[in-house]
Scaffold this motif. Structure first.
Motif, short mmCIF file in Angstrom:
data_model
loop_
_atom_site.label_atom_id
_atom_site.label_comp_id
_atom_site.label_asym_id
_atom_site.label_seq_id
_atom_site.Cartn_x
_atom_site.Cartn_y
_atom_site.Cartn_z
N TRP A 180 68.16 -22.26 -56.55
CA TRP A 180 67.45 -23.50 -56.22
C TRP A 180 67.09 -23.54 -54.74
CZ3 TRP A 180 64.52 -26.93 -58.19
CH2 TRP A 180 64.34 -28.18 -57.59
N HIS A 181 68.05 -23.13 -53.90
CA HIS A 181 67.77 -23.09 -52.46
C HIS A 181 66.66 -22.09 -52.16
CE1 HIS A 181 72.13 -24.58 -51.51
NE2 HIS A 181 71.35 -25.54 -51.94
N ALA A 182 66.67 -20.94 -52.85
CA ALA A 182 65.65 -19.92 -52.63
C ALA A 182 64.27 -20.44 -52.99
CB ALA A 182 65.98 -18.67 -53.44
N ALA A 183 64.16 -21.16 -54.10
CA ALA A 183 62.86 -21.67 -54.54
C ALA A 183 62.30 -22.69 -53.55
CB ALA A 183 62.99 -22.29 -55.93
N ILE A 184 63.16 -23.62 -53.14
CA ILE A 184 62.71 -24.65 -52.19
C ILE A 184 62.36 -24.02 -50.85
CG2 ILE A 184 63.42 -26.69 -50.90
CD1 ILE A 184 65.14 -27.47 -53.30
N GLY A 185 63.23 -23.12 -50.38
CA GLY A 185 63.00 -22.49 -49.08
C GLY A 185 61.75 -21.65 -49.05
N THR A 186 61.48 -20.92 -50.16
CA THR A 186 60.30 -20.07 -50.22
C THR A 186 59.02 -20.90 -50.15
OG1 THR A 186 61.46 -18.39 -51.51
CG2 THR A 186 59.06 -18.36 -51.59
N ALA A 187 58.96 -21.96 -50.91
CA ALA A 187 57.76 -22.80 -50.91
C ALA A 187 57.48 -23.37 -49.53
CB ALA A 187 57.92 -23.92 -51.93
N LYS A 188 58.53 -23.86 -48.88
CA LYS A 188 58.34 -24.45 -47.55
C LYS A 188 57.96 -23.38 -46.54
CE LYS A 188 60.44 -27.48 -44.13
NZ LYS A 188 61.57 -28.38 -43.83
N ALA A 189 58.64 -22.23 -46.59
CA ALA A 189 58.37 -21.17 -45.62
C ALA A 189 56.94 -20.67 -45.73
CB ALA A 189 59.35 -20.02 -45.82
N LEU A 190 56.43 -20.53 -46.95
CA LEU A 190 55.06 -20.03 -47.12
C LEU A 190 54.03 -21.05 -46.65
CD1 LEU A 190 55.39 -18.19 -50.55
CD2 LEU A 190 55.27 -17.17 -48.26
N ARG A 191 54.31 -22.33 -46.86
CA ARG A 191 53.39 -23.35 -46.34
C ARG A 191 53.33 -23.29 -44.81
NH1 ARG A 191 55.99 -26.76 -50.07
NH2 ARG A 191 57.14 -27.78 -48.37
N VAL A 192 54.50 -23.16 -44.20
CA VAL A 192 54.53 -23.10 -42.74
C VAL A 192 53.90 -21.81 -42.24
CG1 VAL A 192 56.05 -23.00 -40.72
CG2 VAL A 192 56.55 -24.60 -42.57
N LEU A 193 54.12 -20.69 -42.95
CA LEU A 193 53.53 -19.42 -42.54
C LEU A 193 52.01 -19.51 -42.55
CD1 LEU A 193 53.96 -16.47 -41.74
CD2 LEU A 193 53.98 -15.89 -44.18
N ARG A 194 51.46 -20.11 -43.58
CA ARG A 194 50.01 -20.28 -43.64
C ARG A 194 49.53 -21.13 -42.47
NH1 ARG A 194 46.07 -20.94 -48.50
NH2 ARG A 194 44.29 -22.01 -47.53
N ARG A 195 50.23 -22.23 -42.21
CA ARG A 195 49.86 -23.10 -41.10
C ARG A 195 49.96 -22.37 -39.77
NH1 ARG A 195 46.96 -26.87 -38.63
NH2 ARG A 195 48.15 -28.18 -37.19
N ALA A 196 51.04 -21.62 -39.58
CA ALA A 196 51.22 -20.89 -38.32
C ALA A 196 50.12 -19.86 -38.11
CB ALA A 196 52.59 -20.21 -38.31
N CYS A 197 49.75 -19.13 -39.16
CA CYS A 197 48.68 -18.14 -39.02
C CYS A 197 47.36 -18.81 -38.70
CB CYS A 197 48.58 -17.30 -40.29
SG CYS A 197 49.95 -16.13 -40.51
N ALA A 198 47.12 -19.99 -39.27
CA ALA A 198 45.89 -20.71 -38.95
C ALA A 198 45.86 -21.11 -37.48
CB ALA A 198 45.77 -21.95 -39.84
N LEU A 199 47.01 -21.53 -36.96
CA LEU A 199 47.06 -21.97 -35.57
C LEU A 199 46.90 -20.83 -34.58
CD1 LEU A 199 50.00 -24.54 -35.82
CD2 LEU A 199 47.60 -25.07 -35.32
N THR A 200 47.12 -19.59 -35.03
CA THR A 200 47.01 -18.46 -34.10
C THR A 200 45.57 -18.19 -33.67
OG1 THR A 200 46.80 -16.80 -35.86
CG2 THR A 200 49.03 -17.32 -35.08
N ARG A 201 44.60 -18.86 -34.28
CA ARG A 201 43.21 -18.52 -33.97
C ARG A 201 42.89 -18.72 -32.49
NH1 ARG A 201 37.96 -19.15 -37.72
NH2 ARG A 201 36.60 -17.87 -36.41
N GLU A 202 43.31 -19.87 -31.93
CA GLU A 202 43.03 -20.12 -30.51
C GLU A 202 43.61 -19.01 -29.65
OE1 GLU A 202 44.12 -23.29 -26.93
OE2 GLU A 202 44.97 -23.56 -28.94
N TRP A 203 44.82 -18.60 -29.98
CA TRP A 203 45.49 -17.51 -29.26
C TRP A 203 44.75 -16.20 -29.46
CZ3 TRP A 203 48.21 -13.51 -31.87
CH2 TRP A 203 49.01 -12.69 -31.05
N ALA A 204 44.38 -15.90 -30.72
CA ALA A 204 43.73 -14.63 -31.03
C ALA A 204 42.37 -14.51 -30.35
CB ALA A 204 43.58 -14.48 -32.54
#
Length: 518
Positions: A180-204
């Motif tokens: 249960w912890h793995a399922a919840i953690g994975t969903a949240k982590a992937l949402r944040v990963l997508r958001r973080a990669c989007a934010l890298t554009r200014e830096w890139a």
């Protein structure tokens, strides 16, 4: 980082070409999150585990040698990390050694401004899933997070700038073996990963090689060194706490460092226990403050900059001669408050020529002026000229009140402005002399920005800038300058040169200790 010879000439033409960002993700779900957030980047999936990571290093060969961003999830080692937190690696630790990463400070700032919780520190790479005691052992080694690929990939990156961005999937309290912890953690982590990669554009989009030109002289002046050394000496000799009235110098990092070591900064002396030791800041204090310290039996040590003390002496001399004194400065600044306190009935403060018409004096033939030591030289000269137009008999100090360090740093900024595309001024927002450096640069026609820490630097400010000038206010330590240089090197590489306008060899003796009044 290499040191290049000094350059002069016309500003370089900004280039819009940024170096291609290559994002490497271990698993397909991580790669999908990265592509969803950064469709403009090249994203490659290389598979999970050390063997696949080592083989995937071939993806970094034979293409434009721009930075590599390793993006994926990780396990938290530091108990303060939570699922969804972003970890940027300062270094990657594997079984065969440690790889230093490009400085991620600027990217960290971008992600934080985007609303993400970001931590910077060592990431360990393990050949197998890390749980329980193994997790605790890795944390004791100093690592803050763990993954299963980055160290092997980094070892084969062949010198390319490398940034590792991982999002916390599980923690010691919520490990992956709990479904249960793995399922919840994975969903949240992937949402944040997508958001973080989007934010890298200014830096890139700011990724490119640059020339950094350092102004000389820059950073801490003799008065600041003397004041900070005074606090450090008292901490060494007597141990904490050591009380300091107001910030010893206007620099947030210096103050925070001294606080960690036991200094206590107070606004007023009634916060200091009777009989304790207190240090007056470099900006000076009024006679009323000195009297209050004596009345309360405080062991007062005066770290007022000698050049500020000179202005105090001039204020007493002019006021003692029955003259009206016009102090050019910023109302509310500690230095201005201290100087005004020498003769509050005789001193009036103005910040600009526009305020001159409001002045009322007893005798227009007996007017003197003084200036705050950290003002912009050219602006102050204009105010003094306007004062002299109204009061032709105006007299001033025997020598310029604006301190040598302020003058030298402003001269240095003008030299940078002549051939730099952008100027970064290192200093805190409450530092008058640092803010003046920004103004001087902009009046000279070069865009300038004040930053306290490297993470304050928006990549968009230096995007396309081939040549970036860096200086620092007189209250900022040199290590802050070097941190900004390192941060710029972290997204594209830099060569460093220095533009010297003069040399400084001024030193001040430590302040004497005052006796308590019994």
């Amino acid at each position: 980082m290499t040191v290049a010879p000094e350059r002069t000439g016309e500003p370089s033409a900004p280039s819009a070409r940024s170096r291609e960002l290559l994002i490497l993700a271990p698993m397909s779900i991580e790669a999908a999150a990265a592509r969803g957030g950064a469709p403009w980047a090249r994203v490659e999936r290389f598979g999970m585990g050390p063997q696949r990571a080592a083989r995937a290093a071939s993806l970094t060969h034979g293409i434009d040698p721009g930075p590599v961003l390793i993006a994926g999830v990780c396990g938290a080692l530091d108990p303060s990390l939570r699922p969804g937190d972003v970890v940027l690696a300062s270094e990657l630790r594997g079984p065969t050694g440690t790889t230093q990463c490009a400085d991620p400070s600027v990217l960290a700032g971008v992600l934080r401004r985007g609303g993400l919780s970001v931590h910077v520190g060592p990431i360990a790479s393990s050949q197998r899933l890390v749980v329980r005691e193994r997790r605790r052992a890795l944390h004791r080694s100093g690592a803050i997070a763990v993954d299963m690929e980055s160290a092997w990939l980094a070892a084969e990156a062949k010198g390319r700038p490398l940034v590792t961005l991982r999002v916390v999937l599980d923690t010691a309290e919520r490990e992956l073996h709990w479904p249960w912890h793995a399922a919840i953690g994975t969903a949240k982590a992937l949402r944040v990963l997508r958001r973080a990669c989007a934010l890298t554009r200014e830096w890139a989009e700011a990724l490119m090689e640059r020339e950094v030109v350092l102004a000389a002289p820059r950073a801490s002046c003799a008065g600041v060194v003397r004041a900070v050394d005074t606090v450090e000496r008292l901490l060494r000799e007597h141990g904490p706490p050591v009380y300091v009235r107001r910030q010893i110098v206007h620099n947030a990092r210096v103050v925070a460092d001294l606080e960690r070591r036991g200094a206590i900064f107070v606004e007023e002396l009634d916060e200091v226990p009777a009989g304790a030791t207190v240090i007056f800041s470099a900006h000076g204090v009024s006679p009323a403050v000195r009297e209050q310290a004596a009345e309360r039996g405080l062991d007062a040590i005066d770290a007022t900059c000698p050049l500020v003390a000179k202005v105090h002496a001039e204020a007493r001399r002019f006021a003692g001669a029955g003259m009206d004194v016009i102090l050019v400065g910023h109302e509310g600044h500690e230095e201005v408050d201290g100087t005004t306190g020498e003769a509050p009935d005789r001193i009036q403060v103005i910040a600009s020529a526009d305020e001159i018409e409001t002045l009322r004096v007893e005798d227009p033939e007996r007017v003197a002026y003084l200036t705050q030591t950290t003002l912009a030289v050219d602006e102050t000269a204009g105010v003094v000229d306007a004062l002299r137009d109204r009061f032709p008999a105006l007299i001033g100090p025997s020598s310029d009140d604006i301190c040598y360090a302020t003058q030298n740093r402003q001269d240095g900024v003008r030299a940078l402005a002549s051939d730099c595309d952008r100027i970064v001024v290192v200093g805190s927002a409450n530092s008058s002399n640092s803010r003046r450096l920004v103004e001087v640069a902009e009046r000279a026609g070069c865009p300038a920005l004040l930053v306290d820490e490297p993470s304050d630097l928006p990549p968009s400010f230096v995007a396309g800038a081939r040549r970036v000038g860096i200086t620092a206010g007189a209250s900022a330590p040199e290590r802050q300058v070097q941190d900004v240089v390192s941060a710029l090197a972290g997204f594209g590489g830099v060569t460093v040169s220095e533009r010297t306008v003069t040399t400084e060899d001024v030193q001040f003796k430590p302040p004497p200790r005052r006796s308590r009044r019994n």
